[in-house]
Design a protein around this motif. Sequence first.
Motif, PDB file in Angstrom:
ATOM      1  N   GLN A 178      46.432 -37.176  44.685  1.00 35.70           N
ATOM      2  CA  GLN A 178      45.787 -37.967  45.736  1.00 35.70           C
ATOM      3  C   GLN A 178      46.599 -37.878  47.019  1.00 35.70           C
ATOM      4  N   THR A 179      45.939 -37.497  48.110  1.00 37.51           N
ATOM      5  CA  THR A 179      46.624 -37.398  49.403  1.00 37.51           C
ATOM      6  C   THR A 179      45.917 -38.228  50.472  1.00 37.51           C
ATOM      7  N   ALA A 180      45.268 -39.298  50.064  1.00 34.73           N
ATOM      8  CA  ALA A 180      44.635 -40.227  51.000  1.00 34.73           C
ATOM      9  C   ALA A 180      44.440 -41.549  50.287  1.00 34.73           C
ATOM     10  N   THR A 181      44.441 -42.639  51.049  1.00 37.37           N
ATOM     11  CA  THR A 181      44.187 -43.952  50.482  1.00 37.37           C
ATOM     12  C   THR A 181      43.765 -44.909  51.583  1.00 37.37           C
ATOM     13  N   VAL A 182      43.090 -45.989  51.185  1.00 35.55           N
ATOM     14  CA  VAL A 182      42.732 -47.055  52.113  1.00 35.55           C
ATOM     15  C   VAL A 182      43.554 -48.285  51.738  1.00 35.55           C
ATOM     16  N   VAL A 183      44.369 -48.769  52.671  1.00 34.28           N
ATOM     17  CA  VAL A 183      45.215 -49.943  52.452  1.00 34.28           C
ATOM     18  C   VAL A 183      44.475 -51.172  52.974  1.00 34.28           C
ATOM     19  N   THR A 184      44.286 -52.176  52.121  1.00 32.01           N
ATOM     20  CA  THR A 184      43.581 -53.394  52.510  1.00 32.01           C
ATOM     21  C   THR A 184      44.559 -54.570  52.567  1.00 32.01           C
ATOM     22  N   GLY A 185      44.022 -55.760  52.844  1.00 29.85           N
ATOM     23  CA  GLY A 185      44.850 -56.954  52.881  1.00 29.85           C
ATOM     24  C   GLY A 185      45.649 -57.108  54.166  1.00 29.85           C
ATOM     25  N   LEU A 186      45.216 -56.474  55.252  1.00 28.93           N
ATOM     26  CA  LEU A 186      45.922 -56.557  56.524  1.00 28.93           C
ATOM     27  C   LEU A 186      45.331 -57.648  57.412  1.00 28.93           C
ATOM     28  N   ARG A 187      45.993 -57.929  58.540  1.00 24.50           N
ATOM     29  CA  ARG A 187      45.534 -58.979  59.452  1.00 24.50           C
ATOM     30  C   ARG A 187      44.823 -58.359  60.653  1.00 24.50           C
ATOM     31  N   PRO A 188      43.804 -59.038  61.170  1.00 29.23           N
ATOM     32  CA  PRO A 188      43.089 -58.509  62.338  1.00 29.23           C
ATOM     33  C   PRO A 188      43.998 -58.428  63.561  1.00 29.23           C
ATOM     34  N   GLY A 189      43.754 -57.417  64.398  1.00 30.19           N
ATOM     35  CA  GLY A 189      44.469 -57.291  65.659  1.00 30.19           C
ATOM     36  C   GLY A 189      45.972 -57.194  65.522  1.00 30.19           C
ATOM     37  N   THR A 190      46.454 -56.544  64.474  1.00 33.18           N
ATOM     38  CA  THR A 190      47.895 -56.474  64.201  1.00 33.18           C
ATOM     39  C   THR A 190      48.339 -55.025  64.120  1.00 33.18           C
ATOM     40  N   SER A 191      49.515 -54.737  64.669  1.00 32.90           N
ATOM     41  CA  SER A 191      50.066 -53.386  64.649  1.00 32.90           C
ATOM     42  C   SER A 191      50.932 -53.193  63.402  1.00 32.90           C
ATOM     43  N   TYR A 192      50.743 -52.063  62.724  1.00 35.98           N
ATOM     44  CA  TYR A 192      51.503 -51.743  61.515  1.00 35.98           C
ATOM     45  C   TYR A 192      52.077 -50.338  61.632  1.00 35.98           C
ATOM     46  N   ALA A 193      53.206 -50.118  60.956  1.00 33.21           N
ATOM     47  CA  ALA A 193      53.821 -48.797  60.888  1.00 33.21           C
ATOM     48  C   ALA A 193      53.873 -48.370  59.420  1.00 33.21           C
ATOM     49  N   PHE A 194      53.315 -47.202  59.117  1.00 35.22           N
ATOM     50  CA  PHE A 194      53.246 -46.704  57.745  1.00 35.22           C
ATOM     51  C   PHE A 194      53.984 -45.374  57.637  1.00 35.22           C
ATOM     52  N   THR A 195      54.610 -45.154  56.486  1.00 35.99           N
ATOM     53  CA  THR A 195      55.195 -43.862  56.149  1.00 35.99           C
ATOM     54  C   THR A 195      54.833 -43.535  54.704  1.00 35.99           C
ATOM     55  N   VAL A 196      54.946 -42.254  54.356  1.00 32.35           N
ATOM     56  CA  VAL A 196      54.648 -41.790  52.999  1.00 32.35           C
ATOM     57  C   VAL A 196      55.818 -40.931  52.522  1.00 32.35           C
ATOM     58  N   ARG A 197      56.205 -41.108  51.239  1.00 33.51           N
ATOM     59  CA  ARG A 197      57.271 -40.312  50.635  1.00 33.51           C
ATOM     60  C   ARG A 197      56.780 -39.782  49.291  1.00 33.51           C
ATOM     61  N   ALA A 198      57.312 -38.635  48.875  1.00 34.57           N
ATOM     62  CA  ALA A 198      56.959 -38.025  47.592  1.00 34.57           C
ATOM     63  C   ALA A 198      58.096 -38.224  46.601  1.00 34.57           C
ATOM     64  N   ARG A 199      57.734 -38.342  45.319  1.00 36.80           N
ATOM     65  CA  ARG A 199      58.734 -38.513  44.264  1.00 36.80           C
ATOM     66  C   ARG A 199      58.462 -37.495  43.161  1.00 36.80           C
ATOM     67  N   ASP A 200      59.528 -36.901  42.608  1.00 32.27           N
ATOM     68  CA  ASP A 200      59.340 -35.965  41.497  1.00 32.27           C
ATOM     69  C   ASP A 200      59.712 -36.623  40.172  1.00 32.27           C
ATOM     70  N   ALA A 201      59.564 -35.867  39.071  1.00 34.36           N
ATOM     71  CA  ALA A 201      59.768 -36.429  37.741  1.00 34.36           C
ATOM     72  C   ALA A 201      61.209 -36.828  37.476  1.00 34.36           C
TER      73      ALA A 201
END
Length: 326
Positions: A178-201
């Motif tokens: 999976q290389t996409a997702t929808v994040v819910t539970g956020l607040r209206p009119g609010t700025s957020y910063a997101f990052t993504v990291r990979a993990r191996d076995a």
Amino acid sequence: MRRVVLRVTGCALVSALSGGCAVGAAGDDGRAPGAPTGVTAAAGNSTSVHVMWNAVAADPGISVYEVYLGAEKAGEVPGAAHMLDVVRLAPSTAYVFTVRARDTEGRLGPPSREVRAVTAAAGAADRSAPTAPGGVSGRAAGSRAVRLSWSASADDRKVVSYEVYRGDAKIHSVGAAQTATVVTGLRPGTSYAFTVRARDAADNLSPAGPVVRITTAEGADAGADTAPADFRATGHRGADGGYYIDLSWTPPRVDGVVAEYRIQLDGQPATSLVWGGTPPRGTAAHSFYAGGKAGVAHRVRVRARLPDGGWGAFSAERTVTTGPEV
């Protein structure tokens, strides 16, 4: 408004009126909170499993969620959180998890259904981390959600998961496919910063991909990405002579599992549907009685309860006219 609970695992969402799967009525004694729904478990690496579940509606509210590994409690998180990484597990081993909710008055609800996960095989002396996810992008999906996507990381062995961070806090984990997702539970009119990291076995964590800054929309719009897709509505005449409306849709792709839907008929809530087993990942369906008179036009649409407990956007509205010709 009727509330229908489907308790048949792996079964299409069809009401008893249409002669489909078995249906049981939902009971609420107003005491302990209900069992969490939408519980999933996925290996994060060779020694950890990522457990997620949907918010439980309760009055009073939920104080903590308790995650159990077999009969033993593996950990707990505050009521605002809906995920836990269970760590210090053995590689290549199958585990069974359940989740229970405890309300602010200390009452412990029943366990969720059991979910199973198998940890990845241990990497032999693997000290090489995956590359950082590239092409990270995102956009607001209304006022309470954002959609993130990224390109796959590379690893000398195998990437097993991607971890999504909001600021410095890990908020989600998805499988390597999976290389996409929808994040819910956020607040209206609010700025957020997101990052993504990979993990191996071998539990090596990649550097973070580029920071994506997104501001959610003002207001209470849940966003089109949270609406059921491919919504269809037709009708048929039953053996009893009555007319039925047949619906089908594809669940929205959001963080977690969608286990409850609400159907709106002619602008009013008509039925609430809750899966008691495993919700389908593909097309869902439901059929309900619309009356005994032919030639009556009905407007219908559906929305999903998101994993954070809020309602997503409505699907497109369809019109169905009762009668033998439909």
